[in-house]
Structure formats: C-alpha cells, structure tokens
Scaffold this motif. Structure first.
Motif, PDB file in Angstrom:
ATOM      1  N   ASN A 347       0.814  -1.217   0.000  1.00  0.00           N
ATOM      2  CA  ASN A 347       0.000   0.000   0.000  1.00  0.00           C
ATOM      3  C   ASN A 347       0.847   1.267   0.000  1.00  0.00           C
ATOM      4  OD1 ASN A 347      -2.363  -1.504   0.031  1.00  0.00           O
ATOM      5  ND2 ASN A 347      -2.585  -1.412   2.257  1.00  0.00           N
ATOM      6  N   ASN A 348       2.090   1.154   0.501  1.00  0.00           N
ATOM      7  CA  ASN A 348       2.930   2.343   0.646  1.00  0.00           C
ATOM      8  C   ASN A 348       4.140   2.380  -0.286  1.00  0.00           C
ATOM      9  OD1 ASN A 348       1.846   3.946   3.130  1.00  0.00           O
ATOM     10  ND2 ASN A 348       1.856   1.823   3.826  1.00  0.00           N
ATOM     11  N   SER A 349       4.402   1.273  -0.998  1.00  0.00           N
ATOM     12  CA  SER A 349       5.623   1.213  -1.807  1.00  0.00           C
ATOM     13  C   SER A 349       5.638   2.264  -2.913  1.00  0.00           C
ATOM     14  CB  SER A 349       5.793  -0.194  -2.398  1.00  0.00           C
ATOM     15  OG  SER A 349       4.689  -0.544  -3.201  1.00  0.00           O
ATOM     16  N   ARG A 350       4.502   2.477  -3.568  1.00  0.00           N
ATOM     17  CA  ARG A 350       4.460   3.488  -4.628  1.00  0.00           C
ATOM     18  C   ARG A 350       4.740   4.879  -4.059  1.00  0.00           C
ATOM     19  NH1 ARG A 350       2.343   1.737  -9.472  1.00  0.00           N
ATOM     20  NH2 ARG A 350       1.321  -0.311  -9.438  1.00  0.00           N
ATOM     21  N   GLY A 351       4.152   5.156  -2.875  1.00  0.00           N
ATOM     22  CA  GLY A 351       4.406   6.449  -2.234  1.00  0.00           C
ATOM     23  C   GLY A 351       5.849   6.622  -1.846  1.00  0.00           C
ATOM     24  N   LEU A 352       6.470   5.541  -1.342  1.00  0.00           N
ATOM     25  CA  LEU A 352       7.885   5.610  -0.969  1.00  0.00           C
ATOM     26  C   LEU A 352       8.763   5.853  -2.198  1.00  0.00           C
ATOM     27  CD1 LEU A 352       8.069   2.677   1.618  1.00  0.00           C
ATOM     28  CD2 LEU A 352       8.446   5.096   2.110  1.00  0.00           C
ATOM     29  N   LEU A 353       8.482   5.141  -3.267  1.00  0.00           N
ATOM     30  CA  LEU A 353       9.274   5.311  -4.488  1.00  0.00           C
ATOM     31  C   LEU A 353       9.111   6.724  -5.044  1.00  0.00           C
ATOM     32  CD1 LEU A 353       8.612   1.885  -6.257  1.00  0.00           C
ATOM     33  CD2 LEU A 353      10.601   2.566  -4.913  1.00  0.00           C
ATOM     34  N   LYS A 354       7.920   7.283  -4.908  1.00  0.00           N
ATOM     35  CA  LYS A 354       7.687   8.657  -5.362  1.00  0.00           C
ATOM     36  C   LYS A 354       8.518   9.646  -4.554  1.00  0.00           C
ATOM     37  CE  LYS A 354       3.904  11.924  -6.242  1.00  0.00           C
ATOM     38  NZ  LYS A 354       2.433  12.147  -6.135  1.00  0.00           N
ATOM     39  N   LEU A 355       8.600   9.399  -3.217  1.00  0.00           N
ATOM     40  CA  LEU A 355       9.423  10.263  -2.353  1.00  0.00           C
ATOM     41  C   LEU A 355      10.905  10.099  -2.682  1.00  0.00           C
ATOM     42  CD1 LEU A 355       7.648   9.824   1.111  1.00  0.00           C
ATOM     43  CD2 LEU A 355       7.527  11.783  -0.420  1.00  0.00           C
ATOM     44  N   PHE A 356      11.316   8.858  -2.987  1.00  0.00           N
ATOM     45  CA  PHE A 356      12.715   8.623  -3.347  1.00  0.00           C
ATOM     46  C   PHE A 356      13.081   9.401  -4.617  1.00  0.00           C
ATOM     47  CE2 PHE A 356      12.621   4.103  -1.305  1.00  0.00           C
ATOM     48  CZ  PHE A 356      12.507   4.690  -0.055  1.00  0.00           C
ATOM     49  N   ARG A 357      12.208   9.349  -5.630  1.00  0.00           N
ATOM     50  CA  ARG A 357      12.483  10.048  -6.894  1.00  0.00           C
ATOM     51  C   ARG A 357      12.544  11.555  -6.675  1.00  0.00           C
ATOM     52  NH1 ARG A 357      12.185   6.365 -10.970  1.00  0.00           N
ATOM     53  NH2 ARG A 357      10.925   4.494 -10.576  1.00  0.00           N
ATOM     54  N   ALA A 358      11.653  12.068  -5.802  1.00  0.00           N
ATOM     55  CA  ALA A 358      11.656  13.498  -5.511  1.00  0.00           C
ATOM     56  C   ALA A 358      12.960  13.912  -4.838  1.00  0.00           C
ATOM     57  CB  ALA A 358      10.465  13.855  -4.619  1.00  0.00           C
ATOM     58  N   LYS A 359      13.472  13.052  -3.951  1.00  0.00           N
ATOM     59  CA  LYS A 359      14.723  13.372  -3.268  1.00  0.00           C
ATOM     60  C   LYS A 359      15.907  13.334  -4.229  1.00  0.00           C
ATOM     61  CE  LYS A 359      17.069  12.590   1.093  1.00  0.00           C
ATOM     62  NZ  LYS A 359      17.055  11.898   2.392  1.00  0.00           N
ATOM     63  N   VAL A 360      15.860  12.418  -5.196  1.00  0.00           N
ATOM     64  CA  VAL A 360      16.926  12.358  -6.200  1.00  0.00           C
ATOM     65  C   VAL A 360      16.955  13.644  -7.013  1.00  0.00           C
ATOM     66  CG1 VAL A 360      17.661  11.219  -8.329  1.00  0.00           C
ATOM     67  CG2 VAL A 360      16.973   9.848  -6.360  1.00  0.00           C
ATOM     68  N   ILE A 361      15.772  14.144  -7.374  1.00  0.00           N
ATOM     69  CA  ILE A 361      15.686  15.380  -8.158  1.00  0.00           C
ATOM     70  C   ILE A 361      16.153  16.578  -7.346  1.00  0.00           C
ATOM     71  CG2 ILE A 361      14.083  16.965  -9.306  1.00  0.00           C
ATOM     72  CD1 ILE A 361      12.398  14.515 -10.047  1.00  0.00           C
ATOM     73  N   GLN A 362      15.768  16.617  -6.062  1.00  0.00           N
ATOM     74  CA  GLN A 362      16.087  17.774  -5.216  1.00  0.00           C
ATOM     75  C   GLN A 362      17.549  17.788  -4.791  1.00  0.00           C
ATOM     76  OE1 GLN A 362      13.333  17.485  -1.963  1.00  0.00           O
ATOM     77  NE2 GLN A 362      11.535  17.974  -3.221  1.00  0.00           N
ATOM     78  N   ARG A 363      18.076  16.619  -4.382  1.00  0.00           N
ATOM     79  CA  ARG A 363      19.405  16.590  -3.771  1.00  0.00           C
ATOM     80  C   ARG A 363      20.417  15.750  -4.534  1.00  0.00           C
ATOM     81  NH1 ARG A 363      17.861  15.912   2.679  1.00  0.00           N
ATOM     82  NH2 ARG A 363      16.342  17.637   2.778  1.00  0.00           N
ATOM     83  N   GLY A 364      19.966  15.083  -5.572  1.00  0.00           N
ATOM     84  CA  GLY A 364      20.897  14.282  -6.364  1.00  0.00           C
ATOM     85  C   GLY A 364      21.504  13.118  -5.616  1.00  0.00           C
TER      86      GLY A 364
END
Length: 485
Positions: A347-364
């Motif tokens: 139920n939460n894996s998609r949300g976690l992956l979305k947060l991971f991608r956002a962090k990659v974009i923000q902080r590399g």
C-alpha cells in the motif's frame, strides 16, 4: 454477491461483495468491507447438510448469489491432553508428555485451557447478555421507553449486574481500555437498551462511561489480588525501567500460566525443546505444540527479566527461526505478521518510491538514483522488486545506511560486521556491494540484535516494522508525506 456474515452472536452483518475467484480473495474482501484483520477461518452454511456449518476450503463450495458465513478466530493455545498424542521415541519416555503440577488432576482428558485474548477491539462493541431477570426488566423498560420516552430508574442490582458483565467483556479485549473505548461501550449499551439513557446529557451515555471507568479500576484490583500476572506487573516499583508497560502492550502482554500447571512443568518442556533443536531430525510437530504451551513462561522471562538476546537465544533456540517469529507475533498480537506487513508495504511502496524520486531530483542522491534505475530495468517480477527497492531505499532516505543496513560480500564473515550493531540487517551478495545488483545476487540476509545474529539464511529482504505512534520526528514526517500522497 450477497453475504450474511456472523462475526459474533450479537454482531451479524449484511454485505455485498464482487463474486470472489478464490477463498483468499474472499478473505481480503471481508477484511476491507468489515474493517477487520486477517487470522480467521471462514465457515459457511452448507445446503447439502441442512445448512450445517462447514469450513470453506474451495470457493466453488460456496452457494452462488448469496450465502451465510461465520468467521471463526482460533485460540492460540490449541488444547492438548496431559498425555501427548505424539508417540515419543523409544529412548525418551518422559520428555514429550506434558506433566501437570501436583495440584492438577491426572485424568487423561484434562486439557490446557487457553487464557489468551484472541480478538482485537471491535469496531462495534458486542454487549453481552445479562442474567435472565435483568434481561426481562430491560426488555419491559425498552418497550416503555419506545412508548413514552421514559428512562429506567436503575436499581443497585441492575447496575451491578450490567457493570459487572460489561467489565468482564471489556477485559477479554483490553485490560486498560481508553476513555474513547469505554465511550463506545456505553454507546453500544444505550443503542441496545435505550431505556438505560441517563438524563442530563445529550447522548445519555456519559454517566455510563464514568461508571465503566470506575468499574474497570475495581475489576483490575480484584484480578490483581487473585494473582493476574499482567496486572501485578503494572503495580511494581515505577522507578524500575521496563521495556513496556502492560497498559500500552500488545493483545497478550503477560498471560498467566495454563490452568493446572506450574513453572516447573513449563521449564521441563523448555529443556526438552533446547535439546530437541540440536538433533538432525527435529520433531517439528511436538516442537511447535510446546512453543505454544510454554508461551507464558517465555513471555514472563522477556517482560520481567529483560534478558540479552544472546541469553534468550540460548534458552529458547527454537524461537529463532522465521516460522516461529511469525508464530510468536501471532501469539502476542493475534496478527499474521507476514501478510500484514506485506499488505502495508504494498500500500505504501508506490508512495515511498515517489518520495525517493523526488529526493533524487532535489538533492541528487546517487544511491537512491541507482536503486531506482535498477528497478526500471528489473521488470520480471515488479511487485517483489518494488518491495525490495522500497525497503532498501529507506536507509538511504534517512541517511542511515551503514548503521542499520550493511551490504557485504559472500567471502566476508558475518562475525566481523555485526560488531557494534545494536540492531540492523546484513545483506550478503555474491559479487559486489553496488546498489545496482539484482535480487538474484543476494545469497543471504541476516538480522542482527545486540551484536548477535538472530536470524540468517533468509531468502529475501524483509524488515519487521511496527512504528506505532511514538516514533522519531523524521519517521513521523515520512508518515505524513505518505498520507499526503
């Protein structure tokens, strides 16, 4: 498909669900519709046998269009006779038979009664039946209330009967119910017996809530004086540091020793299991039964003595395998740990992956980026890969990789890497420690507690989580972000 579902004698629900293709799918639908946890057996009224109840093993057995189901939650401690049904080996005469204490009866039909709670707090509290005379008075009073809206003047005998039965029913779910829980009980009482509405409040149940709170205090004191273990523990010296107080505990925090037995009998069973696990061919049937039977002794050691993991592993080696971890969690919480965790993870894996991608974009973040790139390439089993990526990414997201989770080569010894690790995971891979590896590269996953490898040779990357409400600020922030997504 129309279903009549019997949750308890006083809680029968009518629901409509899509026609399921399997028993597992039906179970999932029931959990979603009724807002209940898994861990029950489904029984149905079989028209071939005059609507007698039968266990549902194949979905094709279920009558089409509409059916009556009964959900049955099994007790944890399966009743077993004093003389075990398992035939012991010829060279062992006394180790398998569960011997009662001197105060217990010696009849072969004597059974060990389970004192464990088997159900979580219900969404709608089932009001128990009272004594015949009280039920009769309430029935007449309810009829009178329907006619003229006049509440019953509650006499002392009715008050004591109602509060006493409600306290017993509440204790089967919780020893320390919250005020909100007691309010739900009072509301259910008024709904079933509107004549018991107390004047002076909008709902008529506020007075009952206060009375129940006082009654539960008296009821706990009564049980404490009778030797109830979980209540005695809660009254000990408050200055003594404990792992967790019973009022904040799991469903079965500190169960009493099974009726008719004593600590010596349970200790003999523990010694038998300690020797049994050393054998090449372990009697798993007997071992699992005795792990159920000795739960109260083991739980008392954990709660009262708070031993080191190494000590616990030495005394209870059978506990340290994946199957028994699930079983122990079920004894304590009456939940299927694996299915509950994986359902929550999915139920939460998609949300976690979305947060991971956002962090990659923000902080590399290079590590997270490599994990996500690898996920895009591994499409063979996307569900499993998504789960693994979500779990592997958490240490990088929290910047705790290396302290909680370490990746090592198969040529390296676990002993060296567990030093200084109070709690963590060692993931062993075949060739390199790059985050770009696939699941096939993982040859071992080991769980470490207090610098002790408690579980290893696990086939996949699993973490057992129960964040609860008292977690760190960064975890609370993560939970909030997941809810926003």
């Amino acid at each position: 498909m129309l279903l009549r579902v019997i949750l308890s004698p006083d809680n029968v629900r009518k629901i409509s669900v899509p026609t399921p293709s399997s028993v597992e799918e039906l179970c999932t639908c029931l959990c979603e519709k009724l807002q209940i946890e898994k861990g029950f057996t489904i029984q149905y009224e079989d028209p071939d046998f005059n609507n007698q109840l039968c266990n549902l093993h194949d979905i094709s057995e279920l009558p089409p269009e509409k059916a009556t189901l009964r959900l049955h939650w099994e007790l944890f401690l399966t009743p077993i006779s004093v003389h075990s049904e398992i035939d012991p080996p010829a060279d062992e005469e006394s180790t398998l038979s569960v011997q009662p204490s001197t105060s217990a009866t010696s009849s072969d039909s004597t059974q060990v009664a389970s004192l464990l709670r088997s159900e979580h707090w219900p969404s709608k509290f089932p009001i128990p039946c009272f004594s015949y005379d009280v039920e009769l008075k309430l029935q007449k009073a309810n009829e009178e209330y329907e006619k003229n809206g006049k509440s019953l003047t509650v006499s002392r005998d009715i008050l004591m009967e109602v509060l006493g039965k409600l306290a017993e029913a509440i204790y089967t779910f919780k020893a320390y119910p919250k005020d909100t829980d007691l309010k739900k009980v009072a509301s259910a009482l008024i709904e079933k017996h509107p004549c018991l509405k107390r004047p002076g409040s909008e709902t008529g149940c506020e007075g009952w809530t206060l009375s129940l709170k006082n009654k539960m205090q008296n009821y706990r004191q009564k049980l404490r004086e009778l030797g109830c273990a979980e209540l005695i523990l809660n009254r000990r010296d408050a200055s003594k540091h404990t792992l967790k107080r019973p009022r904040r505990s799991e469903l079965n925090f500190l169960p009493d020793i099974p009726t008719g037995f004593d600590e010596e009998a349970l200790e003999n069973e523990r010694k038998w299991m300690e020797e049994e696990v050393k054998k090449k061919d372990v009697n798993m049937r007997a071992l699992n039964t005795k792990m159920d039977f000795t739960f109260s002794l083991r739980r008392r050691e954990v709660v009262e003595d708070q031993p080191l993991v190494s000590t616990l592993k030495q005394r209870w080696p059978a506990l340290f395998n994946e199957e028994q971890v699930y079983a122990e969690f079920r004894r304590i919480n009456h939940l299927d740990l694996k299915s509950t965790f994986l359902t929550s993870l999915d139920n939460n894996s998609r949300g976690l992956l979305k947060l991971f991608r956002a962090k990659v974009i923000q902080r590399g973040d290079c590590d997270l980026e490599t994990l996500l790139d690898n996920l895009d390439e591994q499409m063979a089993d996307l569900t499993v890969q998504r789960r693994a990526t979500a779990l592997r990414g958490l240490p990088f997201y929290f910047k705790e990789h290396g302290t909680i989770c370490k990746t090592i080569l198969s040529s390296e010894a676990l002993e060296h890497h567990k030093v200084g690790m109070k709690m963590g995971i060692l993931e062993v891979v075949t060739s390199n420690s790059s985050t770009s590896r696939s699941l096939s590269d993982v040859v071992n996953v080991a769980i470490v507690l207090e610098e002790e490898v408690v579980l290893e040779n696990m086939g996949d990357f699993k973490v057992f989580l129960n964040m609860g409400t008292e977690c760190s600020k960064k975890v609370q922030t993560l939970m909030s972000k997941l809810l926003e997504n």
